[in-house]
Design a protein around this motif. Structure first.
Motif, PDB file in Angstrom:
ATOM      1  N   ASP A 197       0.827  -1.214   0.000  1.00 23.95           N
ATOM      2  CA  ASP A 197       0.000   0.000   0.000  1.00 23.95           C
ATOM      3  C   ASP A 197       0.861   1.263   0.000  1.00 23.95           C
ATOM      4  N   CYS A 198       2.159   1.097  -0.295  1.00 25.52           N
ATOM      5  CA  CYS A 198       3.086   2.236  -0.260  1.00 25.52           C
ATOM      6  C   CYS A 198       3.484   2.730  -1.646  1.00 25.52           C
ATOM      7  N   ILE A 199       3.359   1.865  -2.643  1.00 23.64           N
ATOM      8  CA  ILE A 199       3.942   2.190  -3.941  1.00 23.64           C
ATOM      9  C   ILE A 199       3.245   3.378  -4.616  1.00 23.64           C
ATOM     10  N   SER A 200       1.955   3.565  -4.355  1.00 20.96           N
ATOM     11  CA  SER A 200       1.239   4.686  -4.991  1.00 20.96           C
ATOM     12  C   SER A 200       1.838   6.029  -4.588  1.00 20.96           C
ATOM     13  N   SER A 201       2.028   6.226  -3.283  1.00 20.86           N
ATOM     14  CA  SER A 201       2.626   7.484  -2.825  1.00 20.86           C
ATOM     15  C   SER A 201       4.098   7.552  -3.210  1.00 20.86           C
ATOM     16  N   GLY A 202       4.782   6.408  -3.226  1.00 21.39           N
ATOM     17  CA  GLY A 202       6.183   6.391  -3.638  1.00 21.39           C
ATOM     18  C   GLY A 202       6.357   6.860  -5.068  1.00 21.39           C
ATOM     19  N   LEU A 203       5.450   6.464  -5.937  1.00 24.93           N
ATOM     20  CA  LEU A 203       5.519   6.895  -7.342  1.00 24.93           C
ATOM     21  C   LEU A 203       5.311   8.400  -7.463  1.00 24.93           C
ATOM     22  N   ARG A 204       4.433   8.955  -6.634  1.00 26.45           N
ATOM     23  CA  ARG A 204       4.211  10.420  -6.658  1.00 26.45           C
ATOM     24  C   ARG A 204       5.454  11.156  -6.179  1.00 26.45           C
ATOM     25  N   GLY A 205       6.124  10.611  -5.169  1.00 31.95           N
ATOM     26  CA  GLY A 205       7.379  11.204  -4.744  1.00 31.95           C
ATOM     27  C   GLY A 205       8.409  11.160  -5.857  1.00 31.95           C
ATOM     28  N   GLY A 206       8.389  10.064  -6.625  1.00 31.85           N
ATOM     29  CA  GLY A 206       9.300   9.948  -7.762  1.00 31.85           C
ATOM     30  C   GLY A 206       9.047  11.002  -8.820  1.00 31.85           C
ATOM     31  N   ILE A 207       7.791  11.350  -9.015  1.00 33.80           N
ATOM     32  CA  ILE A 207       7.452  12.394  -9.990  1.00 33.80           C
ATOM     33  C   ILE A 207       8.068  13.724  -9.584  1.00 33.80           C
ATOM     34  N   LEU A 208       7.978  14.066  -8.295  1.00 33.02           N
ATOM     35  CA  LEU A 208       8.540  15.334  -7.820  1.00 33.02           C
ATOM     36  C   LEU A 208      10.057  15.356  -7.991  1.00 33.02           C
ATOM     37  N   ILE A 209      10.714  14.240  -7.651  1.00 33.38           N
ATOM     38  CA  ILE A 209      12.173  14.190  -7.794  1.00 33.38           C
ATOM     39  C   ILE A 209      12.567  14.269  -9.260  1.00 33.38           C
ATOM     40  N   GLU A 210      11.850  13.566 -10.115  1.00 31.95           N
ATOM     41  CA  GLU A 210      12.163  13.589 -11.553  1.00 31.95           C
ATOM     42  C   GLU A 210      12.032  15.002 -12.110  1.00 31.95           C
ATOM     43  N   LEU A 211      10.993  15.703 -11.709  1.00 31.99           N
ATOM     44  CA  LEU A 211      10.808  17.084 -12.176  1.00 31.99           C
ATOM     45  C   LEU A 211      11.933  17.989 -11.672  1.00 31.99           C
ATOM     46  N   ALA A 212      12.370  17.757 -10.443  1.00 33.97           N
ATOM     47  CA  ALA A 212      13.465  18.566  -9.890  1.00 33.97           C
ATOM     48  C   ALA A 212      14.769  18.282 -10.630  1.00 33.97           C
ATOM     49  N   LEU A 213      15.051  17.015 -10.901  1.00 31.81           N
ATOM     50  CA  LEU A 213      16.279  16.656 -11.601  1.00 31.81           C
ATOM     51  C   LEU A 213      16.285  17.186 -13.033  1.00 31.81           C
ATOM     52  N   ARG A 214      15.096  17.377 -13.597  1.00 31.72           N
ATOM     53  CA  ARG A 214      14.994  17.920 -14.955  1.00 31.72           C
ATOM     54  C   ARG A 214      14.914  19.442 -14.965  1.00 31.72           C
ATOM     55  N   GLY A 215      15.060  20.055 -13.801  1.00 31.52           N
ATOM     56  CA  GLY A 215      15.097  21.508 -13.730  1.00 31.52           C
ATOM     57  C   GLY A 215      13.756  22.187 -13.899  1.00 31.52           C
ATOM     58  N   ARG A 216      12.645  21.488 -13.576  1.00 29.31           N
ATOM     59  CA  ARG A 216      11.318  22.089 -13.732  1.00 29.31           C
ATOM     60  C   ARG A 216      10.779  22.667 -12.431  1.00 29.31           C
ATOM     61  N   ILE A 217      11.150  22.077 -11.295  1.00 30.83           N
ATOM     62  CA  ILE A 217      10.689  22.577 -10.004  1.00 30.83           C
ATOM     63  C   ILE A 217      11.866  22.617  -9.031  1.00 30.83           C
ATOM     64  N   ARG A 218      11.683  23.328  -7.924  1.00 27.58           N
ATOM     65  CA  ARG A 218      12.703  23.387  -6.877  1.00 27.58           C
ATOM     66  C   ARG A 218      12.031  23.746  -5.565  1.00 27.58           C
ATOM     67  N   LEU A 219      12.769  23.609  -4.482  1.00 26.31           N
ATOM     68  CA  LEU A 219      12.269  24.072  -3.185  1.00 26.31           C
ATOM     69  C   LEU A 219      12.556  25.558  -3.049  1.00 26.31           C
TER      70      LEU A 219
END
Length: 283
Positions: free
Chosen positions: A67-89
């Motif tokens: 029951d963890c993989i759904s939220s884990g995938l969403r976290g992956g989306i945020l990291i992927e966007l950050a690594l691609r220079g689209r979002i930041r903190l």
């Protein structure tokens, strides 16, 4: 949230803000040098890699008990966007905020070419007030009591990622009957690609262990964090011999037990990775 388990034998002000932005820009410039594109390898997103790690090879579906993989995938989306220079903190200001208090800011709305990433990017751009990493994971998963924010939920993420892996020749599509219903499954058809992924992660905590997270490739660090958050880490190391399994699990546990605040402050463009880990540690 997930925990690491062992099997038995075999059983400051504007100046600081500018420094933070300068370090982030330097980290972005290093990204291409650090992670060269190998034309022999199929380019996968972090979310596709996490799903691939979670899928049963022959059955073609993830564990019903996960029951963890759904939220884990969403976290992956945020990291992927950050690594691609689209979002930041948001940058650190005079009053230093903790990772979980800092908002996610849009850095560029340029399309990535990935449907899930671009859909998330549109959501982040459309929000009137910026949200934190933990809030975004909840919104993208649909875990909100606010009916006006249900529009931010990403639907059918696993199936959409599986179809992308089918298009890349890594999975295939089948129909399986489970007594009361039929289910579309996606068995692994390109076993060598999954083995390459497993080998990369195994080597990162064995032969290529660097002992310092800031020296580790960012995508590898991110994938270890996401595998833990998605409760698929056991799948990564289960094929190892007992002695290597113990070493790999101990080193990974040491890595994940590090203080995200301290590690994020060391720069190298890893803030979003540590913020995602902090969010799952709090859950």
């Amino acid at each position: 949230m997930t925990t690491l388990t062992h099997r038995g034998r075999r059983a400051e002000g504007r100046g600081s803000e500018k420094r933070a932005e300068g370090e982030e820009e330097a980290a972005d410039r290093e990204l291409n040098e650090e992670e060269p594109d190998d034309s022999k390898d199929i380019r996968l997103t972090l979310m596709e890699e996490v799903l691939l790690l979670g899928l049963k090879d022959k059955e073609g579906y993830t564990s019903f008990w996960n029951d963890c993989i759904s939220s884990g995938l969403r976290g992956g989306i945020l990291i992927e966007l950050a690594l691609r220079g689209r979002i930041r903190l948001e940058p650190l200001a005079l009053r230093r905020k903790r990772l979980l208090e800092r908002k996610v800011l849009l850095k560029s709305d340029a399309p990535t070419g990935d449907v899930l990433l671009d859909e998330t990017l549109r959501h982040i751009k459309a929000t009137e007030t910026a949200e934190t990493v933990q809030t975004w994971i909840e919104l993208l998963t649909g875990e909100t009591w606010n009916p006006f924010k249900l529009q931010y939920q990403l639907r059918n993420v696993r199936e959409r990622l599986a179809k992308a892996l089918v298009e890349k020749g890594i999975l295939t599509t089948e129909k399986q009957n489970f007594l009361l219903f039929d289910m579309t499954t996606h068995p692994v058809s390109n076993a060598s690609e999954k083995q390459r992924l497993l080998k990369k992660l195994q080597e990162s905590v064995l032969e290529r262990w660097v002992n310092e997270p800031q020296r580790m490739e960012r995508r590898t660090l991110a994938l270890l964090v996401l595998a833990h958050a998605s409760d698929v880490l056991e799948n990564v190391f289960s094929s190892l011999a007992d002695d290597k399994y113990d070493v790999a699990m101990n080193r990974t546990k040491d890595l994940l037990d590090m203080d995200p605040e301290v590690e994020a402050a060391k720069g190298r463009g890893t803030e979003m990775i540590w913020a995602v880990l902090a969010a799952f540690n709090k859950s």
